[in-house]
Every structure is written in structure tokens, then in C-alpha cells.
Design a protein around this motif. Structure first.
Motif, PDB file in Angstrom:
ATOM      1  N   ILE A  55     -13.174  46.919  -4.927  1.00 45.75           N
ATOM      2  CA  ILE A  55     -13.579  48.057  -5.722  1.00 45.75           C
ATOM      3  C   ILE A  55     -13.916  47.629  -7.163  1.00 45.75           C
ATOM      4  O   ILE A  55     -14.735  48.236  -7.819  1.00 45.75           O
ATOM      5  N   ASP A  56     -13.287  46.542  -7.633  1.00 41.13           N
ATOM      6  CA  ASP A  56     -13.569  46.039  -8.974  1.00 41.13           C
ATOM      7  C   ASP A  56     -15.033  45.613  -9.091  1.00 41.13           C
ATOM      8  O   ASP A  56     -15.705  45.927 -10.077  1.00 41.13           O
ATOM      9  N   ILE A  57     -15.560  44.928  -8.082  1.00 40.96           N
ATOM     10  CA  ILE A  57     -16.952  44.465  -8.122  1.00 40.96           C
ATOM     11  C   ILE A  57     -17.911  45.653  -8.122  1.00 40.96           C
ATOM     12  O   ILE A  57     -18.879  45.689  -8.883  1.00 40.96           O
ATOM     13  N   ARG A  58     -17.618  46.655  -7.284  1.00 41.65           N
ATOM     14  CA  ARG A  58     -18.479  47.840  -7.232  1.00 41.65           C
ATOM     15  C   ARG A  58     -18.424  48.601  -8.557  1.00 41.65           C
ATOM     16  O   ARG A  58     -19.434  49.101  -9.043  1.00 41.65           O
ATOM     17  N   THR A  59     -17.244  48.705  -9.136  1.00 42.73           N
ATOM     18  CA  THR A  59     -17.095  49.396 -10.418  1.00 42.73           C
ATOM     19  C   THR A  59     -17.882  48.679 -11.504  1.00 42.73           C
ATOM     20  O   THR A  59     -18.622  49.303 -12.272  1.00 42.73           O
ATOM     21  N   ARG A  60     -17.749  47.375 -11.585  1.00 43.27           N
ATOM     22  CA  ARG A  60     -18.496  46.614 -12.597  1.00 43.27           C
ATOM     23  C   ARG A  60     -20.001  46.738 -12.393  1.00 43.27           C
ATOM     24  O   ARG A  60     -20.765  46.754 -13.351  1.00 43.27           O
ATOM     25  N   GLY A  61     -20.444  46.848 -11.139  1.00 42.99           N
ATOM     26  CA  GLY A  61     -21.869  47.006 -10.859  1.00 42.99           C
ATOM     27  C   GLY A  61     -22.434  48.325 -11.351  1.00 42.99           C
ATOM     28  O   GLY A  61     -23.623  48.425 -11.664  1.00 42.99           O
ATOM     29  N   SER A  62     -21.599  49.345 -11.423  1.00 47.12           N
ATOM     30  CA  SER A  62     -22.058  50.670 -11.858  1.00 47.12           C
ATOM     31  C   SER A  62     -21.730  50.946 -13.332  1.00 47.12           C
ATOM     32  O   SER A  62     -22.166  51.949 -13.886  1.00 47.12           O
ATOM     33  N   LEU A  63     -20.987  50.066 -13.969  1.00 53.79           N
ATOM     34  CA  LEU A  63     -20.578  50.220 -15.361  1.00 53.79           C
ATOM     35  C   LEU A  63     -21.741  49.915 -16.300  1.00 53.79           C
ATOM     36  O   LEU A  63     -22.494  48.976 -16.081  1.00 53.79           O
ATOM     37  N   VAL A  64     -21.881  50.725 -17.351  1.00 47.38           N
ATOM     38  CA  VAL A  64     -22.927  50.479 -18.346  1.00 47.38           C
ATOM     39  C   VAL A  64     -22.345  50.519 -19.750  1.00 47.38           C
ATOM     40  O   VAL A  64     -21.312  51.127 -19.995  1.00 47.38           O
ATOM     41  N   ASN A  65     -23.041  49.867 -20.658  1.00 46.27           N
ATOM     42  CA  ASN A  65     -22.761  49.930 -22.090  1.00 46.27           C
ATOM     43  C   ASN A  65     -23.909  50.686 -22.736  1.00 46.27           C
ATOM     44  O   ASN A  65     -25.075  50.406 -22.462  1.00 46.27           O
ATOM     45  N   ILE A  66     -23.586  51.651 -23.556  1.00 45.05           N
ATOM     46  CA  ILE A  66     -24.581  52.448 -24.274  1.00 45.05           C
ATOM     47  C   ILE A  66     -24.546  51.973 -25.724  1.00 45.05           C
ATOM     48  O   ILE A  66     -23.537  52.134 -26.414  1.00 45.05           O
TER      49      ILE A  66
ATOM     50  N   PRO B 219     -26.909  50.746  -8.354  1.00 46.30           N
ATOM     51  CA  PRO B 219     -25.512  50.752  -7.901  1.00 46.30           C
ATOM     52  C   PRO B 219     -24.769  51.881  -8.598  1.00 46.30           C
ATOM     53  O   PRO B 219     -24.993  52.140  -9.782  1.00 46.30           O
ATOM     54  N   TYR B 220     -23.883  52.555  -7.870  1.00 43.27           N
ATOM     55  CA  TYR B 220     -23.213  53.717  -8.458  1.00 43.27           C
ATOM     56  C   TYR B 220     -21.834  53.910  -7.852  1.00 43.27           C
ATOM     57  O   TYR B 220     -21.517  53.377  -6.792  1.00 43.27           O
ATOM     58  N   MET B 221     -21.024  54.687  -8.559  1.00 42.73           N
ATOM     59  CA  MET B 221     -19.717  55.145  -8.079  1.00 42.73           C
ATOM     60  C   MET B 221     -19.813  56.658  -7.970  1.00 42.73           C
ATOM     61  O   MET B 221     -20.064  57.328  -8.980  1.00 42.73           O
ATOM     62  N   PRO B 222     -19.635  57.218  -6.776  1.00 47.73           N
ATOM     63  CA  PRO B 222     -19.736  58.678  -6.655  1.00 47.73           C
ATOM     64  C   PRO B 222     -18.587  59.375  -7.374  1.00 47.73           C
ATOM     65  O   PRO B 222     -17.491  58.836  -7.489  1.00 47.73           O
ATOM     66  N   LEU B 223     -18.862  60.574  -7.866  1.00 51.26           N
ATOM     67  CA  LEU B 223     -17.840  61.366  -8.538  1.00 51.26           C
ATOM     68  C   LEU B 223     -16.809  61.866  -7.531  1.00 51.26           C
ATOM     69  O   LEU B 223     -17.151  62.226  -6.408  1.00 51.26           O
ATOM     70  N   ASP B 224     -15.566  61.895  -7.946  1.00 50.31           N
ATOM     71  CA  ASP B 224     -14.491  62.473  -7.139  1.00 50.31           C
ATOM     72  C   ASP B 224     -14.191  63.839  -7.744  1.00 50.31           C
ATOM     73  O   ASP B 224     -13.639  63.926  -8.837  1.00 50.31           O
TER      74      ASP B 224
ATOM     75  N   PHE C 121       0.085  57.211  -9.755  1.00 57.89           N
ATOM     76  CA  PHE C 121      -1.027  56.707  -8.942  1.00 57.89           C
ATOM     77  C   PHE C 121      -1.639  55.485  -9.626  1.00 57.89           C
ATOM     78  O   PHE C 121      -1.837  55.483 -10.842  1.00 57.89           O
ATOM     79  N   PRO C 122      -1.983  54.455  -8.852  1.00 58.70           N
ATOM     80  CA  PRO C 122      -2.682  53.313  -9.450  1.00 58.70           C
ATOM     81  C   PRO C 122      -4.134  53.687  -9.764  1.00 58.70           C
ATOM     82  O   PRO C 122      -4.759  54.449  -9.026  1.00 58.70           O
ATOM     83  N   ILE C 123      -4.643  53.174 -10.879  1.00 63.43           N
ATOM     84  CA  ILE C 123      -6.024  53.421 -11.271  1.00 63.43           C
ATOM     85  C   ILE C 123      -6.646  52.129 -11.801  1.00 63.43           C
ATOM     86  O   ILE C 123      -5.949  51.240 -12.278  1.00 63.43           O
ATOM     87  N   LEU C 124      -7.938  52.062 -11.675  1.00 62.03           N
ATOM     88  CA  LEU C 124      -8.720  50.965 -12.240  1.00 62.03           C
ATOM     89  C   LEU C 124      -9.531  51.561 -13.381  1.00 62.03           C
ATOM     90  O   LEU C 124     -10.308  52.497 -13.175  1.00 62.03           O
TER      91      LEU C 124
ATOM     92  N   GLY D 192     -15.929  56.620 -22.350  1.00 55.38           N
ATOM     93  CA  GLY D 192     -16.947  56.947 -21.350  1.00 55.38           C
ATOM     94  C   GLY D 192     -16.853  56.116 -20.093  1.00 55.38           C
ATOM     95  O   GLY D 192     -17.517  56.406 -19.105  1.00 55.38           O
ATOM     96  N   GLY D 193     -16.038  55.063 -20.102  1.00 57.53           N
ATOM     97  CA  GLY D 193     -15.902  54.213 -18.926  1.00 57.53           C
ATOM     98  C   GLY D 193     -15.157  54.935 -17.816  1.00 57.53           C
ATOM     99  O   GLY D 193     -14.421  55.891 -18.053  1.00 57.53           O
ATOM    100  N   PRO D 194     -15.318  54.485 -16.570  1.00 55.95           N
ATOM    101  CA  PRO D 194     -14.708  55.178 -15.439  1.00 55.95           C
ATOM    102  C   PRO D 194     -13.234  54.889 -15.248  1.00 55.95           C
ATOM    103  O   PRO D 194     -12.721  53.861 -15.658  1.00 55.95           O
ATOM    104  N   ALA D 195     -12.570  55.836 -14.592  1.00 51.27           N
ATOM    105  CA  ALA D 195     -11.203  55.678 -14.089  1.00 51.27           C
ATOM    106  C   ALA D 195     -11.315  55.859 -12.581  1.00 51.27           C
ATOM    107  O   ALA D 195     -11.657  56.935 -12.098  1.00 51.27           O
ATOM    108  N   ILE D 196     -11.060  54.804 -11.841  1.00 51.13           N
ATOM    109  CA  ILE D 196     -11.248  54.817 -10.382  1.00 51.13           C
ATOM    110  C   ILE D 196      -9.879  54.837  -9.713  1.00 51.13           C
ATOM    111  O   ILE D 196      -9.028  54.043 -10.033  1.00 51.13           O
TER     112      ILE D 196
END
Length: 199
Positions: free
Chosen positions: A1-12, A122-127, A137-140, A195-199
Motif C-alpha cells: 500500500i506504501d508504493i500505491r500511496t506514493r504513486g498517487s501522492l503529489v506536491n503542490i 495512479p490514484y487512491m480511492p476515497l473512503d 487503528f493503524p494508518i499510513l 493535504g497529504g493522505p491518511a490511508i
């Protein structure tokens, strides 16, 4: 999941053309393969400002390690109630807020070269579940923290960071729902990671 998260992460990264504003760096996550980015409103406000010809600011979306310029984006949605409450603070070096309504969506419009984006991103769908997390709960957490790197490092040598942690506390704005959570002291708790994700 770390690789997928980094693939969808952006810097503005928003920078002044002539020097009237200091560079602004924030994070976001692509949540749709068509290039929709979720970030904080306090980051997206600078993208909104950059859309005006009267403001000395240009914004780009970067990705990778180190972050490199890839896309241009525009505001898709920013809560009007957030804009109304925070417009007076746009030039403040330190702002305060509760975090309520502090979200926004950007839309990738093109590559920085001006060419259209032709492939799915590449994206992470919203929960969107009502109770997606509970205390313990563990989070990334992921982001491009930039507070301690300085302006030149942020522009030329900014790397993504991911951290595994736990939900420390669930918080509400008064409706009885879990509107926010705290994660304790992690490296993402600095400027640039907003703005970064919490997975």
C-alpha cells in the motif's frame, strides 16, 4: 500500500513570479484516475489565487522522489464557507483554524508542457464510510514535509515521506460524527505535508 500511496501522492508548489509572496508548498493525493486531487483548502487557496492575472503567483503539481514538475491544475471545488471565513488571513504568516471545511479538490488540466494528459493516473480511492477509523487503528500518513528544508531544498530536492502510526483520538465538530482524528507526533506534522493522505 506504501508504493500505491506514493504513486498517487503529489506536491503542490506555488511560487511568485516576481517576489511579492513567498513560495508555498503543500501535499495532496490523486483520488480519481482522471486527475482529481484532494488537498486542504489552506493549500488550494493559493491555486485559486494563481488563477487571477492580478496575483503574482504560479502553481504546479509535482510528483516523484525528488518532486519534479509534471502537471498544471485548477480549482475544482473549495468550500465557499471556508473561503468566507479565511479570506482575511491570506497574507498571515501563521493562521489558526479548527480544520472544519478545510478540504478542496483540484483537477489536473495538462502536463506542464501544455500537452493534454492522455492516460489514467495512479490514484487512491476515497473512503467515504461513516466510521472508517477508530482509536488505535493503524494508518499510513504520506506527504512532502518542507518546513525544515528551506526554500531551495523545497524547490529542488523535496522527497515524499510516509509514516505508519495509529489513530490517537477521534474528534468531532459537534455533530457527533468522527470528523477528524489525531495521529500524535509524526514527521508529517509540519508545513508542506498539509493535504497529504491518511490511508
Amino acid at each position: 500500500i506504501d508504493i500505491r500511496t506514493r504513486g498517487s501522492l503529489v506536491n503542490i508548489l506555488c511560487m511568485p513570479k516576481g517576489g511579492s509572496l513567498r513560495p508555498i508548498s503543500g501535499s495532496g493525493v490523486i483520488v480519481d484516475p482522471r486527475g482529481v486531487i484532494l488537498t486542504n483548502a489552506h493549500v488550494a487557496q493559493y491555486v485559486l489565487l494563481s488563477e487571477s492575472n492580478k496575483i503574482d503567483l504560479t502553481c504546479s503539481i509535482r510528483t516523484g522522489a525528488p518532486a519534479s514538475f509534471v502537471w498544471k491544475a485548477e480549482i475544482l471545488y473549495i468550500p465557499p464557507v471556508w473561503v468566507d471565513e479565511h479570506a482575511k488571513n491570506i497574507n498571515a504568516s501563521e493562521t489558526e483554524g479548527t480544520g472544519e471545511h478545510d478540504y478542496a479538490f483540484l483537477r489536473i488540466t495538462s502536463l506542464t508542457s501544455g500537452a493534454p494528459v492522455t492516460a489514467a493516473l495512479p490514484y487512491m480511492p476515497l473512503d467515504t464510510r461513516e466510521s472508517a477509523a477508530a482509536e488505535g487503528f493503524p494508518i499510513l500518513l504520506a506527504g512532502y514535509p518542507a518546513e525544515f528544508g528551506g526554500g531551495l531544498t523545497t524547490q529542488q530536492n523535496l522527497y515524499p515521506v510516509t509514516t505508519v502510526g495509529k489513530v490517537a483520538q477521534l474528534l468531532t465538530f459537534g455533530s457527533g460524527t468522527s470528523d477528524m482524528f489525531s495521529a500524535g507526533g509524526v514527521i508529517q506534522a509540519q508545513r508542506g505535508a498539509s493535504g497529504g493522505p491518511a490511508i
